[in-house]
Write a protein that holds these residues in place. Structure first.
Motif, PDB file in Angstrom:
ATOM      1  N   ALA A 274      -6.251 -12.950   1.035  1.00 27.31           N
ATOM      2  CA  ALA A 274      -5.601 -14.207   0.603  1.00 27.31           C
ATOM      3  C   ALA A 274      -4.311 -14.576   0.702  1.00 27.31           C
ATOM      4  O   ALA A 274      -3.454 -13.776   0.880  1.00 27.31           O
ATOM      5  CB  ALA A 274      -6.055 -13.824  -0.858  1.00 27.31           C
ATOM      6  N   CYS A 275      -3.956 -15.762   0.579  1.00 27.74           N
ATOM      7  CA  CYS A 275      -2.507 -16.308   0.648  1.00 27.74           C
ATOM      8  C   CYS A 275      -2.096 -16.949  -0.738  1.00 27.74           C
ATOM      9  O   CYS A 275      -2.970 -17.155  -1.249  1.00 27.74           O
ATOM     10  CB  CYS A 275      -2.550 -17.393   1.726  1.00 27.74           C
ATOM     11  N   TYR A 276      -0.621 -16.560  -0.860  1.00 24.96           N
ATOM     12  CA  TYR A 276      -0.003 -17.002  -2.131  1.00 24.96           C
ATOM     13  C   TYR A 276       1.151 -17.787  -1.749  1.00 24.96           C
ATOM     14  O   TYR A 276       2.048 -17.327  -0.824  1.00 24.96           O
ATOM     15  CB  TYR A 276       0.367 -15.719  -2.888  1.00 24.96           C
ATOM     16  N   ALA A 277       1.479 -18.830  -2.479  1.00 32.92           N
ATOM     17  CA  ALA A 277       2.935 -19.480  -2.421  1.00 32.92           C
ATOM     18  C   ALA A 277       4.055 -18.464  -2.630  1.00 32.92           C
ATOM     19  O   ALA A 277       3.884 -17.882  -3.921  1.00 32.92           O
ATOM     20  CB  ALA A 277       2.822 -20.716  -3.186  1.00 32.92           C
ATOM     21  N   ASP A 278       5.114 -18.430  -2.017  1.00 37.35           N
ATOM     22  CA  ASP A 278       6.230 -17.853  -2.419  1.00 37.35           C
ATOM     23  C   ASP A 278       7.580 -18.417  -2.045  1.00 37.35           C
ATOM     24  O   ASP A 278       7.924 -18.350  -1.047  1.00 37.35           O
ATOM     25  CB  ASP A 278       6.335 -16.499  -1.588  1.00 37.35           C
ATOM     26  N   GLY A 279       8.020 -19.262  -3.044  1.00 37.54           N
ATOM     27  CA  GLY A 279       9.172 -20.239  -2.863  1.00 37.54           C
ATOM     28  C   GLY A 279       8.715 -21.368  -1.721  1.00 37.54           C
ATOM     29  O   GLY A 279       7.584 -21.949  -1.800  1.00 37.54           O
ATOM     30  N   THR A 280       9.690 -21.136  -0.755  1.00 38.38           N
ATOM     31  CA  THR A 280       9.022 -22.141   0.381  1.00 38.38           C
ATOM     32  C   THR A 280       8.127 -21.516   1.340  1.00 38.38           C
ATOM     33  O   THR A 280       7.828 -22.226   2.215  1.00 38.38           O
ATOM     34  CB  THR A 280      10.361 -22.832   1.016  1.00 38.38           C
ATOM     35  N   GLY A 281       8.197 -20.306   1.239  1.00 33.54           N
ATOM     36  CA  GLY A 281       7.268 -19.667   2.465  1.00 33.54           C
ATOM     37  C   GLY A 281       5.782 -19.198   1.605  1.00 33.54           C
ATOM     38  O   GLY A 281       5.413 -19.785   0.568  1.00 33.54           O
ATOM     39  N   TRP A 282       5.284 -18.006   2.051  1.00 33.35           N
ATOM     40  CA  TRP A 282       4.125 -17.331   1.427  1.00 33.35           C
ATOM     41  C   TRP A 282       3.801 -16.127   1.829  1.00 33.35           C
ATOM     42  O   TRP A 282       4.268 -15.518   2.576  1.00 33.35           O
ATOM     43  CB  TRP A 282       2.827 -18.459   2.008  1.00 33.35           C
ATOM     44  N   ILE A 283       2.619 -15.465   1.431  1.00 32.71           N
ATOM     45  CA  ILE A 283       2.260 -14.045   1.376  1.00 32.71           C
ATOM     46  C   ILE A 283       0.844 -14.286   1.753  1.00 32.71           C
ATOM     47  O   ILE A 283       0.326 -14.837   1.211  1.00 32.71           O
ATOM     48  CB  ILE A 283       2.561 -13.405   0.042  1.00 32.71           C
ATOM     49  N   TYR A 284       0.536 -13.205   2.747  1.00 29.31           N
ATOM     50  CA  TYR A 284      -0.869 -12.930   2.967  1.00 29.31           C
ATOM     51  C   TYR A 284      -1.233 -11.465   2.653  1.00 29.31           C
ATOM     52  O   TYR A 284      -0.275 -10.751   3.012  1.00 29.31           O
ATOM     53  CB  TYR A 284      -1.148 -13.103   4.410  1.00 29.31           C
ATOM     54  N   VAL A 285      -2.253 -11.194   1.814  1.00 34.02           N
ATOM     55  CA  VAL A 285      -2.474  -9.940   1.604  1.00 34.02           C
ATOM     56  C   VAL A 285      -3.895  -9.658   2.182  1.00 34.02           C
ATOM     57  O   VAL A 285      -4.763 -10.414   2.406  1.00 34.02           O
ATOM     58  CB  VAL A 285      -2.774 -10.101  -0.203  1.00 34.02           C
ATOM     59  N   SER A 286      -3.837  -8.342   2.461  1.00 35.94           N
ATOM     60  CA  SER A 286      -5.052  -7.781   3.295  1.00 35.94           C
ATOM     61  C   SER A 286      -5.449  -6.278   2.455  1.00 35.94           C
ATOM     62  O   SER A 286      -4.650  -5.513   2.345  1.00 35.94           O
ATOM     63  CB  SER A 286      -4.613  -7.499   4.837  1.00 35.94           C
ATOM     64  N   ASN A 287      -6.644  -6.136   2.469  1.00 34.76           N
ATOM     65  CA  ASN A 287      -7.450  -4.756   2.013  1.00 34.76           C
ATOM     66  C   ASN A 287      -7.416  -3.801   3.271  1.00 34.76           C
ATOM     67  O   ASN A 287      -7.438  -4.415   4.388  1.00 34.76           O
ATOM     68  CB  ASN A 287      -8.721  -5.077   1.502  1.00 34.76           C
ATOM     69  N   SER A 288      -7.504  -2.653   2.790  1.00 33.81           N
ATOM     70  CA  SER A 288      -7.923  -1.484   3.997  1.00 33.81           C
ATOM     71  C   SER A 288      -9.105  -1.050   3.724  1.00 33.81           C
ATOM     72  O   SER A 288      -9.342  -0.457   2.765  1.00 33.81           O
ATOM     73  CB  SER A 288      -6.758  -0.584   4.002  1.00 33.81           C
ATOM     74  N   GLU A 289     -10.066  -1.180   4.618  1.00 37.46           N
ATOM     75  CA  GLU A 289     -11.319  -0.611   4.240  1.00 37.46           C
ATOM     76  C   GLU A 289     -11.428   0.603   4.950  1.00 37.46           C
ATOM     77  O   GLU A 289     -12.527   0.852   5.693  1.00 37.46           O
ATOM     78  CB  GLU A 289     -12.388  -1.532   4.704  1.00 37.46           C
ATOM     79  N   ILE A 290     -10.956   1.707   4.430  1.00 37.54           N
ATOM     80  CA  ILE A 290     -11.218   3.066   4.615  1.00 37.54           C
ATOM     81  C   ILE A 290     -11.203   3.939   3.713  1.00 37.54           C
ATOM     82  O   ILE A 290     -11.006   3.565   2.367  1.00 37.54           O
ATOM     83  CB  ILE A 290      -9.893   3.598   5.665  1.00 37.54           C
ATOM     84  N   ASN A 291     -11.967   4.937   3.904  1.00 39.55           N
ATOM     85  CA  ASN A 291     -12.147   6.004   2.594  1.00 39.55           C
ATOM     86  C   ASN A 291     -11.976   7.525   3.213  1.00 39.55           C
ATOM     87  O   ASN A 291     -12.723   7.855   4.142  1.00 39.55           O
ATOM     88  CB  ASN A 291     -13.675   5.658   2.020  1.00 39.55           C
ATOM     89  N   PRO A 292     -11.352   8.082   2.504  1.00 44.39           N
ATOM     90  CA  PRO A 292     -10.385   7.924   1.281  1.00 44.39           C
ATOM     91  C   PRO A 292      -8.965   7.057   1.644  1.00 44.39           C
ATOM     92  O   PRO A 292      -8.773   6.873   3.030  1.00 44.39           O
ATOM     93  CB  PRO A 292     -10.054   9.055   0.585  1.00 44.39           C
ATOM     94  N   SER A 293      -8.069   6.564   0.671  1.00 45.79           N
ATOM     95  CA  SER A 293      -7.007   6.157   1.144  1.00 45.79           C
ATOM     96  C   SER A 293      -6.984   4.818   1.774  1.00 45.79           C
ATOM     97  O   SER A 293      -6.217   4.398   2.616  1.00 45.79           O
ATOM     98  CB  SER A 293      -6.008   7.107   2.116  1.00 45.79           C
ATOM     99  N   GLY A 294      -7.686   4.082   0.741  1.00 39.97           N
ATOM    100  CA  GLY A 294      -7.835   2.339   1.321  1.00 39.97           C
ATOM    101  C   GLY A 294      -6.663   1.770   1.152  1.00 39.97           C
ATOM    102  O   GLY A 294      -5.504   1.960   1.551  1.00 39.97           O
ATOM    103  N   GLY A 295      -6.537   1.054  -0.043  1.00 40.73           N
ATOM    104  CA  GLY A 295      -5.460   0.130  -0.761  1.00 40.73           C
ATOM    105  C   GLY A 295      -5.313  -1.286  -0.145  1.00 40.73           C
ATOM    106  O   GLY A 295      -6.392  -1.738   0.444  1.00 40.73           O
ATOM    107  N   ALA A 296      -4.349  -1.797  -0.034  1.00 43.79           N
ATOM    108  CA  ALA A 296      -3.790  -3.300   0.492  1.00 43.79           C
ATOM    109  C   ALA A 296      -2.401  -3.372   0.649  1.00 43.79           C
ATOM    110  O   ALA A 296      -1.688  -2.488   0.141  1.00 43.79           O
ATOM    111  CB  ALA A 296      -4.391  -4.130  -0.847  1.00 43.79           C
ATOM    112  N   SER A 297      -2.114  -4.178   1.626  1.00 50.73           N
ATOM    113  CA  SER A 297      -0.970  -4.479   2.067  1.00 50.73           C
ATOM    114  C   SER A 297      -0.618  -6.099   1.829  1.00 50.73           C
ATOM    115  O   SER A 297      -1.537  -6.726   1.942  1.00 50.73           O
ATOM    116  CB  SER A 297      -0.681  -4.021   3.306  1.00 50.73           C
ATOM    117  N   ALA A 298       0.632  -6.350   1.959  1.00 47.98           N
ATOM    118  CA  ALA A 298       0.883  -7.767   1.985  1.00 47.98           C
ATOM    119  C   ALA A 298       2.138  -8.000   3.125  1.00 47.98           C
ATOM    120  O   ALA A 298       3.069  -7.218   3.418  1.00 47.98           O
ATOM    121  CB  ALA A 298       1.601  -8.025   0.764  1.00 47.98           C
TER     122      ALA A 298
END
Length: 385
Positions: A84-108
């Protein structure tokens, strides 16, 4: 479905309902989308990144699994999935999940107003097989575990606040989430062959620490009316949540989920369908079914789904022809892009930048066919508004 009337006002990057339900309350059920000419024209030959795009669109690689993101020091995760994307001031952020098991998580990944990468970071770690998820109106990311008795984690795209496990949202094989600010609920899909569609009703909107998990009840037909019933034991043990309520409607492999303008669309991979809930009317129907199209089906392996301000739905394929297809408000389905040379992968995480001019997505296993070979892309061009 007559989506042309009530999706035109969908706002990129928000879940706000822009039009009232009275405009379509009496609309009749329409036939599912059929193949036809897409709004962007035919796909051109593959570009240098192996992506076939319509005229006027270009692609670039944002990140590769196991490699540093741009000029940052952060190494991108394996098996990128929901985003998903998020407004960040005049820019933005893209967030992404990690579909691995174990130690999945998410990054931006953080972008400047010109689209330059300015940073990257982890926002969730130590979880399992984080597949899809959803954005909240208060700008957090719900990362969902696609494992038996999996949890939903609420994360901060800016990486300031620690992620929080939201037990009240139920334990099951979670896929995607879509927030509805009108009814103040969050819809949840379940990736089981006999899975259900749920909604979580928080005690206080904006706080997911407590509330009621409900399941959709309906008949066995592909259209009709529905109701919601409380799930007695959201913990899902010893009885799975999908088996606790008599009359709960079963869906074959719930995947992506998207809300706009008093409607929810969600996909089921087991039967290649896109479903639509008309929330104000309390009815459901098929928006797309590959077995009901005339001629060859342009969309198979339905998975993640998002929408644009024009009312178009963008549906990513898990396999299929490695395409993102568009379903227009006029109920036409057509390929928007295709990734070549990556037949052992799937397309994940489609999301538009806040201004609607850039589409982000990943090839989960890239050219290698391995979770360590994921590639995250950006497509820029004249998206209609």
């Amino acid at each position: 479905m007559e989506r042309r009337n009530f999706l035109r006002g969908a706002v990129i990057g928000t879940s706000a309902a822009a039009l009232g339900g009275t405009l379509w309350r009496g609309a009749a059920v329409a036939d599912p989308a059929q193949p036809g000419p897409g709004p962007y024209g035919a796909l051109r030959p593959a570009d240098a990144n192996g992506i076939l795009l319509p005229n006027g669109f270009t692609s670039r690689v944002i990140a590769r699994s196991g490699q540093k993101v741009g000029s940052t020091s952060y190494t991108w995760h394996s098996a990128p999935d929901g985003g998903a994307c998020y407004a960040d001031g005049t820019g933005w952020i893209y967030v992404s999940n990690s579909e691995i098991n174990p130690s999945g998580g998410a990054s931006a990944v953080t972008f400047s107003s010109t689209g330059a990468i300015t940073g990257a970071r982890p926002i969730l770690s130590g979880t399992r097989q984080n597949c899809a998820g959803g954005k909240t109106p208060w700008n957090t990311w719900l990362s969902c575990e696609e494992v038996s008795l999996g949890y939903v984690y609420e994360t901060d795209p800016w990486g300031v606040n620690a992620a929080v496990r939201r037990d009240a949202m139920g334990r099951f094989k979670h896929e995607a989430a879509a927030a509805d600010p009108v009814r103040k609920v969050v819809y949840l899909t379940e990736d089981e062959t006999n899975g259900c569609l749920y909604r979580f009703v928080p005690t206080t909107w904006g706080n997911l620490s407590s509330g009621t998990l409900q399941v959709l009840k309906a008949g066995t037909a592909t259209s009709g009316s529905y109701t919601w019933a409380d799930v007695p034991d959201p913990d899902g043990s010893p009885t799975a949540t999908r088996s606790q309520v008599s009359g709960s409607k079963k869906f074959n492999g719930g995947e992506g989920c998207y809300y706009a303008d008093d409607k929810v669309w969600f996909t089921t991979k087991g039967d290649n369908r896109v479903w639509q809930l008309n929330l104000a009317a309390g009815t459901y129907e098929l928006a797309y079914d590959d077995s009901l199209v005339s001629g060859g089906a342009p969309l198979t392996g339905v998975d993640n789904v998002t929408g644009s301000s024009s009312g178009d739905l963008f549906v990513a394929e898990d396999g299929g022809s490695m395409e993102i297809c568009v379903i227009t408000p006029d109920d036409v389905v057509a390929p928007f892009l295709r990734i070549s040379g990556q037949s052992s992968s799937e397309i994940t995480g489609p999301a538009f930048s806040p201004d609607g001019r850039r589409l982000y997505f990943s090839s989960q296993r890239g050219t290698s066919g391995s979770s360590s070979g994921g590639i995250t892309y950006e497509v820029t061009g004249p998206f209609r508004s």
